[in-house]
Design a protein around this motif. Structure first.
Motif, short mmCIF file in Angstrom:
data_model
loop_
_atom_site.label_atom_id
_atom_site.label_comp_id
_atom_site.label_asym_id
_atom_site.label_seq_id
_atom_site.Cartn_x
_atom_site.Cartn_y
_atom_site.Cartn_z
N ASN A 1 -6.50 3.97 0.12
CA ASN A 1 -5.38 3.37 -0.59
C ASN A 1 -5.29 1.87 -0.31
OD1 ASN A 1 -4.65 5.73 -1.83
ND2 ASN A 1 -3.07 6.24 -0.34
N GLY A 2 -5.56 1.46 0.91
CA GLY A 2 -5.55 0.04 1.23
C GLY A 2 -6.60 -0.73 0.46
N ILE B 1 -5.51 -0.93 -3.26
CA ILE B 1 -4.50 -1.96 -3.49
C ILE B 1 -5.13 -3.35 -3.38
CG2 ILE B 1 -2.36 -2.99 -2.61
CD1 ILE B 1 -2.08 -0.33 -4.25
N THR C 1 0.81 -1.22 0.00
CA THR C 1 0.00 0.00 0.00
C THR C 1 0.85 1.27 0.00
OG1 THR C 1 -1.90 -1.11 0.97
CG2 THR C 1 -1.83 1.28 1.19
N GLY D 1 -7.31 -4.14 3.47
CA GLY D 1 -7.04 -2.74 3.11
C GLY D 1 -7.62 -1.75 4.12
#
Length: 135
Positions: free
Chosen positions: A82-83, A86, A71, A128
């Motif tokens: 963002n987690g 990804i 990440t 995430g």
């Protein structure tokens, strides 16, 4: 140079636990459909064999670790958004594509692909979120 150990290990452990608990609920709720998709009945599953559970925890730990590692590397920042980004990309780029490829050669039912693929999508998204919150 990236340090492969510079992750928040507590976040990785929490993500592993959260995704494992989700999986317990997911497969309990879909036990009949999943076992039918592998050609068995729920009572055919040997619940006293703990090795699949141990392997699942280990695999979930590895997935959470790589979400925590990749990440910040790929996005520059650890956040929930963002987690999740990804996790979704890893699922689409590697997990579901490999699963579809293998299941089509195996002649597996699409129900198996949907149940297992849906579970792994949720796992990577949960990872995430947890990594983003605690990472």
């Amino acid at each position: 140079m990236i340090s492969h150990f510079a992750v928040n290990w507590l976040a990785v452990i929490l993500a592993t636990l959260a995704s494992w608990l989700f999986g317990a609920g997911w497969y309990m709720a879909l036990a009949k459909q999943w076992t039918a998709s592998i050609g068995k009945k729920p009572e055919d599953i040997n619940k006293s064999d703990y090795m699949p559970y141990i392997w699942s925890v280990l695999c979930l730990f590895v997935m959470a670790y790589f979400i925590a590692l990749l990440t910040p590397l790929l996005t520059g920042d650890i956040s929930v958004a963002n987690g999740v980004l990804i996790g979704a990309h890893m699922w689409l780029g590697f997990v579901i594509t490999a699963m579809v490829l293998n299941h089509r050669y195996e002649g597996a039912l699409w129900a198996r692909t949907l149940i297992d693929g849906g579970y792994l999508l949720a796992v990577l998204l949960i990872d995430g979120v947890v990594i983003g919150l605690f990472g």
